[in-house]
Design an enzyme around this catalytic site. Structure first.
Site, PDB file in Angstrom:
ATOM      1  N   LYS A  75      -5.410   7.785 104.464  1.00 53.32           N
ATOM      2  CA  LYS A  75      -5.943   7.739 105.836  1.00 53.32           C
ATOM      3  C   LYS A  75      -7.300   7.039 105.924  1.00 53.32           C
ATOM      4  O   LYS A  75      -7.648   6.493 106.963  1.00 53.32           O
ATOM      5  CB  LYS A  75      -6.082   9.155 106.392  1.00 53.32           C
ATOM      6  CG  LYS A  75      -4.746   9.809 106.737  1.00 53.32           C
ATOM      7  CD  LYS A  75      -4.967  11.173 107.365  1.00 53.32           C
ATOM      8  CE  LYS A  75      -3.642  11.803 107.749  1.00 53.32           C
ATOM      9  NZ  LYS A  75      -3.800  13.087 108.422  1.00 53.32           N
ATOM     10  N   ASP A 113      -4.049  12.759 115.235  1.00 56.06           N
ATOM     11  CA  ASP A 113      -4.241  14.181 114.875  1.00 56.06           C
ATOM     12  C   ASP A 113      -5.133  14.870 115.908  1.00 56.06           C
ATOM     13  O   ASP A 113      -4.990  16.073 116.156  1.00 56.06           O
ATOM     14  CB  ASP A 113      -4.904  14.301 113.495  1.00 56.06           C
ATOM     15  CG  ASP A 113      -3.947  13.942 112.375  1.00 56.06           C
ATOM     16  OD1 ASP A 113      -2.722  14.002 112.587  1.00 56.06           O
ATOM     17  OD2 ASP A 113      -4.418  13.590 111.269  1.00 56.06           O
ATOM     18  N   GLY A 257       2.102  25.140 112.385  1.00 54.81           N
ATOM     19  CA  GLY A 257       1.885  23.807 111.816  1.00 54.81           C
ATOM     20  C   GLY A 257       2.903  22.798 112.328  1.00 54.81           C
ATOM     21  O   GLY A 257       2.584  21.624 112.520  1.00 54.81           O
TER      22      GLY A 257
HETATM   23  P1  NAP Z   1      -7.569  17.707 102.305  1.00 57.19           P
HETATM   24  O1  NAP Z   1      -8.265  16.606 103.000  1.00 57.19           O
HETATM   25  O2  NAP Z   1      -7.167  17.560 100.888  1.00 57.19           O
HETATM   26  O3  NAP Z   1      -8.493  19.036 102.428  1.00 57.19           O
HETATM   27  C1  NAP Z   1      -8.091  20.250 101.860  1.00 57.19           C
HETATM   28  C2  NAP Z   1      -9.095  21.342 102.192  1.00 57.19           C
HETATM   29  O4  NAP Z   1      -8.588  22.580 101.726  1.00 57.19           O
HETATM   30  C3  NAP Z   1     -10.442  21.148 101.509  1.00 57.19           C
HETATM   31  O5  NAP Z   1     -11.442  21.649 102.363  1.00 57.19           O
HETATM   32  C4  NAP Z   1     -10.307  22.027 100.257  1.00 57.19           C
HETATM   33  O6  NAP Z   1     -11.525  22.566  99.805  1.00 57.19           O
HETATM   34  C5  NAP Z   1      -9.486  23.165 100.783  1.00 57.19           C
HETATM   35  N1  NAP Z   1      -8.701  23.799  99.719  1.00 57.19           N
HETATM   36  C6  NAP Z   1      -7.715  23.226  98.984  1.00 57.19           C
HETATM   37  N2  NAP Z   1      -7.173  24.131  98.148  1.00 57.19           N
HETATM   38  C7  NAP Z   1      -7.863  25.289  98.341  1.00 57.19           C
HETATM   39  C8  NAP Z   1      -7.783  26.596  97.766  1.00 57.19           C
HETATM   40  N3  NAP Z   1      -6.906  26.880  96.823  1.00 57.19           N
HETATM   41  N4  NAP Z   1      -8.650  27.525  98.193  1.00 57.19           N
HETATM   42  C9  NAP Z   1      -9.566  27.251  99.161  1.00 57.19           C
HETATM   43  N5  NAP Z   1      -9.684  26.039  99.758  1.00 57.19           N
HETATM   44  C10 NAP Z   1      -8.834  25.067  99.354  1.00 57.19           C
HETATM   45  O7  NAP Z   1      -6.222  18.106 103.089  1.00 57.19           O
HETATM   46  P2  NAP Z   1      -5.930  17.995 104.659  1.00 57.19           P
HETATM   47  O8  NAP Z   1      -5.339  16.689 104.970  1.00 57.19           O
HETATM   48  O9  NAP Z   1      -7.129  18.444 105.397  1.00 57.19           O
HETATM   49  O10 NAP Z   1      -4.742  19.068 104.817  1.00 57.19           O
HETATM   50  C11 NAP Z   1      -4.967  20.451 104.697  1.00 57.19           C
HETATM   51  C12 NAP Z   1      -3.659  21.189 104.999  1.00 57.19           C
HETATM   52  O11 NAP Z   1      -3.275  20.947 106.350  1.00 57.19           O
HETATM   53  C13 NAP Z   1      -2.469  20.723 104.137  1.00 57.19           C
HETATM   54  O12 NAP Z   1      -1.657  21.825 103.854  1.00 57.19           O
HETATM   55  C14 NAP Z   1      -1.741  19.748 105.034  1.00 57.19           C
HETATM   56  O13 NAP Z   1      -0.357  19.677 104.741  1.00 57.19           O
HETATM   57  C15 NAP Z   1      -1.950  20.412 106.395  1.00 57.19           C
HETATM   58  N6  NAP Z   1      -1.905  19.458 107.505  1.00 57.19           N
HETATM   59  C16 NAP Z   1      -0.972  19.689 108.475  1.00 57.19           C
HETATM   60  C17 NAP Z   1      -0.906  18.856 109.554  1.00 57.19           C
HETATM   61  C18 NAP Z   1       0.122  19.140 110.617  1.00 57.19           C
HETATM   62  O14 NAP Z   1       0.481  18.218 111.354  1.00 57.19           O
HETATM   63  N7  NAP Z   1       0.585  20.371 110.738  1.00 57.19           N
HETATM   64  C19 NAP Z   1      -1.789  17.770 109.678  1.00 57.19           C
HETATM   65  C20 NAP Z   1      -2.725  17.562 108.674  1.00 57.19           C
HETATM   66  C21 NAP Z   1      -2.777  18.416 107.587  1.00 57.19           C
HETATM   67  P3  NAP Z   1     -12.494  21.777  98.788  1.00 57.19           P
HETATM   68  O15 NAP Z   1     -13.303  20.853  99.653  1.00 57.19           O
HETATM   69  O16 NAP Z   1     -13.279  22.851  98.178  1.00 57.19           O
HETATM   70  O17 NAP Z   1     -11.596  21.049  97.830  1.00 57.19           O
END
Ligand code: NAP
Length: 291
Positions: A75, A113, A257
């Site tokens: 992205k 988004d 979600g």
């Molecule tokens: P990302 O950019 O990789 O960010 C992940 C975030 O989660 C970071 O803040 C990370 O913390 C935290 N994290 C990861 N593993 C963790 C754990 N075990 N314990 C605590 N914190 C944790 O990912 P993203 O794109 O934001 O996506 C996040 C989630 O939302 C994913 O599951 C994705 O599939 C979902 N999502 C869904 C949609 C939808 O349309 N429904 C859209 C976008 C995303 P750190 O900074 O400490 O690593």
């Protein structure tokens, strides 16, 4: 679902690019829309090694693709390869939708988004200006959610992330637009939970079959009472995450979600095809098929 249209030499091409990407519901959603409206287009999913992304993106352009969706980890990288950005994508420096305009010969990046997040809450009658909000996570999903909350002028936004520096990075990204409303939490349990109206889980906690029955896969303390709060679960696989299950038990208002996924997809479709598709059938389908 309507009878599938025939693919021929005039079929418009669309795809998701990500790594991983095969698990995504996006091909299912967009091909449903194309079939529903009898549009001669097809949507595929490409899992591309990060090292190959630049070549693959340029290849899609040269092959005459009409649009691309981008997911992790592309992205931000894609900003290097496009000339034009819409205002939302420009502000948060992340793109999830590309339109290759063959007449104007332009490549434009969008971020759906943000509108997807807003519509998901609007559809559930969320009262933006009366609400104190808690966002857990500080990655891509958190960035667009927080930007949407700022645009909608909520009362306050608390941010908690495992790595606190990333939360501060988000705060500084929005320095010029809005800073006073953003509060970074060092510990999650210091948030004034009784005053919180909306909790958004922007971490992957709750994903994955192996974790489903484990209490640690809930991103909030188990003793929080979620009654009457809005719980926005970004995770869509499984649809019924431990957080969603607790929210149902406590009597919370849940934004699934899959609702967010559908809404951001519908806004991408609108950019490509010029009208907003009806996704009511898919919304019910996702809620009922994955219990
Ligand atoms: P990302 O950019 O990789 O960010 C992940 C975030 O989660 C970071 O803040 C990370 O913390 C935290 N994290 C990861 N593993 C963790 C754990 N075990 N314990 C605590 N914190 C944790 O990912 P993203 O794109 O934001 O996506 C996040 C989630 O939302 C994913 O599951 C994705 O599939 C979902 N999502 C869904 C949609 C939808 O349309 N429904 C859209 C976008 C995303 P750190 O900074 O400490 O690593």
């Amino acid at each position: 679902m309507n009878k599938t249209h025939k693919i021929n030499g005039y079929t418009d091409l669309y795809a998701l690019m990500g790594y991983p990407a095969r698990h995504s519901f996006s091909p299912f959603i967009h091909n449903y829309f194309f079939n529903k409206y009898k549009i001669n287009s097809v949507y595929l999913s490409f899992e591309i090694l990060p090292i190959d992304f630049k070549t693959a993106f340029s290849g899609a352009h040269k092959l005459g693709f009409s649009g691309i969706n981008l997911t992790m980890p592309f992205k931000e990288e894609v900003l290097n390869y496009i000339e034009e950005l819409d205002e939302d994508a420009k502000t948060i420096r992340a793109v999830n939708t590309i339109k290759f305009d063959k007449e104007k010969k332009t490549i434009k990046g969008f971020n759906t988004d943000i509108n997807g997040f807003m519509k998901s809450l609007d559809d559930n009658w969320f009262k933006w200006d009366e609400s104190n909000c808690l966002v857990i996570g500080a990655g891509g999903a958190a960035k667009s959610s927080i930007y949407a909350l700022i645009k909608k002028k909520v009362k306050s936004i608390y941010i908690y992330n495992r790595t606190i520096d990333r939360a501060y990075e988000i705060k500084s990204l929005f320095n010029e637009i809005e800073n006073n409303k953003l509060v970074i939490l060092k510990e999650l349990n210091i948030v004034p939970i009784n005053e919180i109206n909306l909790i958004v889980n922007c971490t992957p906690i709750g994903m994955g079959e192996n974790n489903i029955s484990d209490d640690n896969t809930i991103p909030i303390p188990l003793d929080w009472n979620l009654n009457r709060k809005y719980i926005f679960e970004m995770v869509y696989k499984p649809v019924y995450t431990p957080l969603v299950k607790k929210s149902i038990k406590d009597g919370a208002k849940i934004i699934f979600g899959t609702e967010m996924l559908l809404n951001q997809a519908a806004f991408s479709f609108e950019i490509w095809k010029g009208f907003f598709p009806d996704s009511r059938y898919l919304k019910k389908y996702f809620k009922n098929s994955f219990k």
